[in-house]
Scaffold this active site. Structure first.
Site, PDB file in Angstrom:
ATOM      1  N   ASP A  27     -60.372  73.502  -0.882  1.00 28.74           N
ATOM      2  CA  ASP A  27     -59.203  73.446  -1.762  1.00 28.74           C
ATOM      3  C   ASP A  27     -58.861  74.821  -2.334  1.00 28.74           C
ATOM      4  OD1 ASP A  27     -59.252  70.594  -1.521  1.00 28.74           O
ATOM      5  OD2 ASP A  27     -60.926  70.594  -2.922  1.00 28.74           O
ATOM      6  N   GLY A  28     -59.224  75.873  -1.634  1.00 25.42           N
ATOM      7  CA  GLY A  28     -58.955  77.223  -2.110  1.00 25.42           C
ATOM      8  C   GLY A  28     -60.115  78.132  -1.768  1.00 25.42           C
ATOM      9  N   SER A  78     -56.546  78.951  -5.784  1.00 25.38           N
ATOM     10  CA  SER A  78     -57.120  77.642  -6.105  1.00 25.38           C
ATOM     11  C   SER A  78     -56.000  76.614  -6.015  1.00 25.38           C
ATOM     12  CB  SER A  78     -57.731  77.646  -7.509  1.00 25.38           C
ATOM     13  OG  SER A  78     -58.205  76.353  -7.843  1.00 25.38           O
ATOM     14  N   ARG A  79     -56.112  75.696  -5.055  1.00 23.60           N
ATOM     15  CA  ARG A  79     -55.031  74.749  -4.816  1.00 23.60           C
ATOM     16  C   ARG A  79     -55.105  73.524  -5.725  1.00 23.60           C
ATOM     17  NH1 ARG A  79     -57.026  75.765   0.519  1.00 23.60           N
ATOM     18  NH2 ARG A  79     -55.864  77.451   1.502  1.00 23.60           N
ATOM     19  N   VAL A  80     -56.212  73.377  -6.460  1.00 25.70           N
ATOM     20  CA  VAL A  80     -56.392  72.198  -7.311  1.00 25.70           C
ATOM     21  C   VAL A  80     -56.677  72.580  -8.748  1.00 25.70           C
ATOM     22  CG1 VAL A  80     -57.753  70.102  -7.662  1.00 25.70           C
ATOM     23  CG2 VAL A  80     -57.228  70.837  -5.351  1.00 25.70           C
TER      24      VAL A  80
END
Length: 521
Positions: A345-346, A370-372
């Site tokens: 997620d990143g 950071s996608r979350v």
């Protein structure tokens, strides 16, 4: 009655008792499937027999050595050995166990250093456990998961501010060797002290000296009491390196399913991929269209998919994964790094260029994402880091341009000066996590430009003064830092006032320095 009749009666009674005992006894026979070793190679064995054996079943070799069946062919079975195999020879017997590979779990593993089979490596005696779990387990179903909404504070300013991580997230740490990847992971583990987070550190194919340093560091910072260290060394059979991350994940899942928050570090998955490739070559597995072996993407995806945050019906626990990967010559587009970038997620990318310049931790903000975690980041952080990433990116671009000796206007020079202070603020010594109030006060002073009058040579002392000033923050305001409530204008004014007071001695020194410069000119 003569003696012959007495003797005949004794024989009759004896035979009658023997017949009764024979009819009542049932032999305790258990069928056993036994095969034989055909050949033994580096870390693997080919065996024949065992017609009922299944894929990934545990088999028993002489001398207590265990193995996992990998290739189940028509004529023979290819096994991965999980121990020292120098005493094994062709013709030795192999027996089925009827179960898959599992690992001991429970609260007794906390504070211990073990191998992937659950055997102690710390000379503290047997490991007390409450049960066993298979190392290969299905990932939680989508409907059993919850959104990532709670932050996992690493104590590293550049990560918590610009690349935040949430509990239940999978954040890749990648970079060339010796750029500080393990240091970020260790800082994160140490920062969980008092946060009720269980930590699992999985060392895959590491040198014994490196593992010993990690264990000593955790013990020195009182972090081993809530941690488990799962170790395979570089001279261990490749089979142990292959099963290590799966065994460590099962240990972590036991705590997650009990409602605990868990952090797991895989250090590093480059060695895991190499050990799997070695085993696949020895077992003569066919190549895939894009890579060898064809399922090397699958072994990492099924591992990392087990990290998540469970919903309240499943206990509400979480498993946060920090896989580490080593790149070669900054090539993040290589096959294994791109695999893991697409699974996670990143990523936090560590630049050797920044490392050589002494910018530690050497996080390349432009290539890190950071996608979350942004959804889980505390509201107080979002309030003080709004334009920080953009300002830092602009500074890096202008700094490159300024190296050519071009004349810069005043606005551009101010942007560069401010960017240098951003870089100085994001620097942080190893094994020195910063608390949430300390980070917020430093970041707020940075975003408000309060550091712009501080000489670069005194930035470290200025930050230390700000961290000391956190004890003067009102308790009601400190509670806001840990919640979802945003900082109001009055709250910001209080923090800015504290920051100005703490930085005043350094600003005065700057004014004196400027006056002296003017007099000389």
């Amino acid at each position: 009655m003569n003696s012959s009749e007495t003797l005949k009666g004794a024989f009759d009674r004896m035979f009658s008792a023997a017949d009764t005992a024979r009819e009542q006894s049932a032999p305790d026979l258990k069928p056993r499937e036994v095969g034989r070793i055909v050949s033994v190679s580096t870390g693997i064995a080919h065996i024949t027999g065992l017609p009922g054996v299944g894929v990934e079943e545990l088999v028993q070799f002489p001398g207590g050595v265990q193995g996992i069946t990998f290739n189940v062919d028509e004529d023979e079975v290819g096994c991965v050995l999980l121990g020292q195999y120098s005493h094994l020879h062709a013709g030795d017997e192999v027996e089925r166990t009827g179960r898959v590979m599992d690992v001991p779990v429970g609260a007794g593993v906390l504070g211990r250093v073990i191998d992937p089979l659950g055997r102690p490596l710390d000379e503290l005696g047997p490991v007390p456990t409450s049960g066993r779990l298979p190392i290969e387990r299905p990932a939680p179903a989508i409907m059993d998961r919850s959104p990532v909404t709670v932050p996992l504070q690493t104590g590293v300013k550049v990560v918590d501010a610009l690349v935040p991580i949430g509990r239940g997230q999978r954040e890749l740490i990648l970079g060339d060797r010796q750029t500080g990847k393990t240091a970020i992971a260790l800082d994160t583990i140490i920062n969980q002290r008092g946060q009720d987070v269980v930590c699992v550190y999985c060392a895959i194919g590491q040198r014994a000296a490196a593992v010993a340093r990690v264990v000593a560091t955790l013990r020195e910072h009182d972090a081993l009491s809530y941690s488990v260290v799962v170790v395979t060394e570089g001279n261990d059979p490749p089979g142990l390196a292959y099963i290590a991350p799966y065994a460590a994940t099962s240990i972590a899942e036991h705590f997650m399913e009990a409602g605990r928050d868990v952090l797991i570090v895989y250090d590093d998955l480059t060695q895991h991929a190499r050990s799997y490739r070695e085993l696949s070559l020895l077992l003569r597995r066919p190549p895939g269209r894009e890579a060898f072996p064809g399922d090397i993407f699958y072994i990492h995806s099924r591992l990392l998919e087990r990290s998540t945050r469970l919903n309240d019906e499943r206990g509400g626990g979480s498993l946060t994964a920090l896989p580490v990967i080593e790149t070669e010559a900054q090539n993040i587009s290589d096959y294994i790094p791109t695999n893991l970038i697409s699974i996670t997620d990143g990523q936090i990318y560590l630049s050797p260029t920044l490392f050589e310049l002494g910018v530690l931790p050497a996080v390349d903000v432009g290539k890190s994402v950071s996608r979350v975690g942004g959804k889980a980041q505390r509201a107080a952080y979002r309030a003080v880091t709004g334009n920080l990433k953009l300002a830092y990116a602009q500074f890096e671009e202008l700094e490159t341009f300024a190296r050519f000796g071009a004349r810069l206007d005043e606005s551009t020079q101010q942007t560069i000066d401010h960017g240098r202070r951003i870089r100085a603020c994001l620097k942080q010594p190893e094994l020195a996590p910063v608390s949430v109030p300390g980070q917020i006060l430093v970041l707020l002073a940075l975003s408000e430009g309060l550091f712009d009058g501080v000489p670069l040579t005194e930035m470290v002392e200025a930050q230390a003064a700000l961290k000391k000033a956190t004890k003067d923050i009102p308790e009601s305001l400190s509670r806001l830092f840990g919640g979802s409530q945003k900082l109001g204008p009055e709250d910001r004014d209080i923090l800015i006032g504290l920051a100005k007071k703490a930085l005043k001695p350094f600003l005065v020194a700057e004014e004196v320095a400027l006056a002296q410069t003017r007099q000389k000119s």
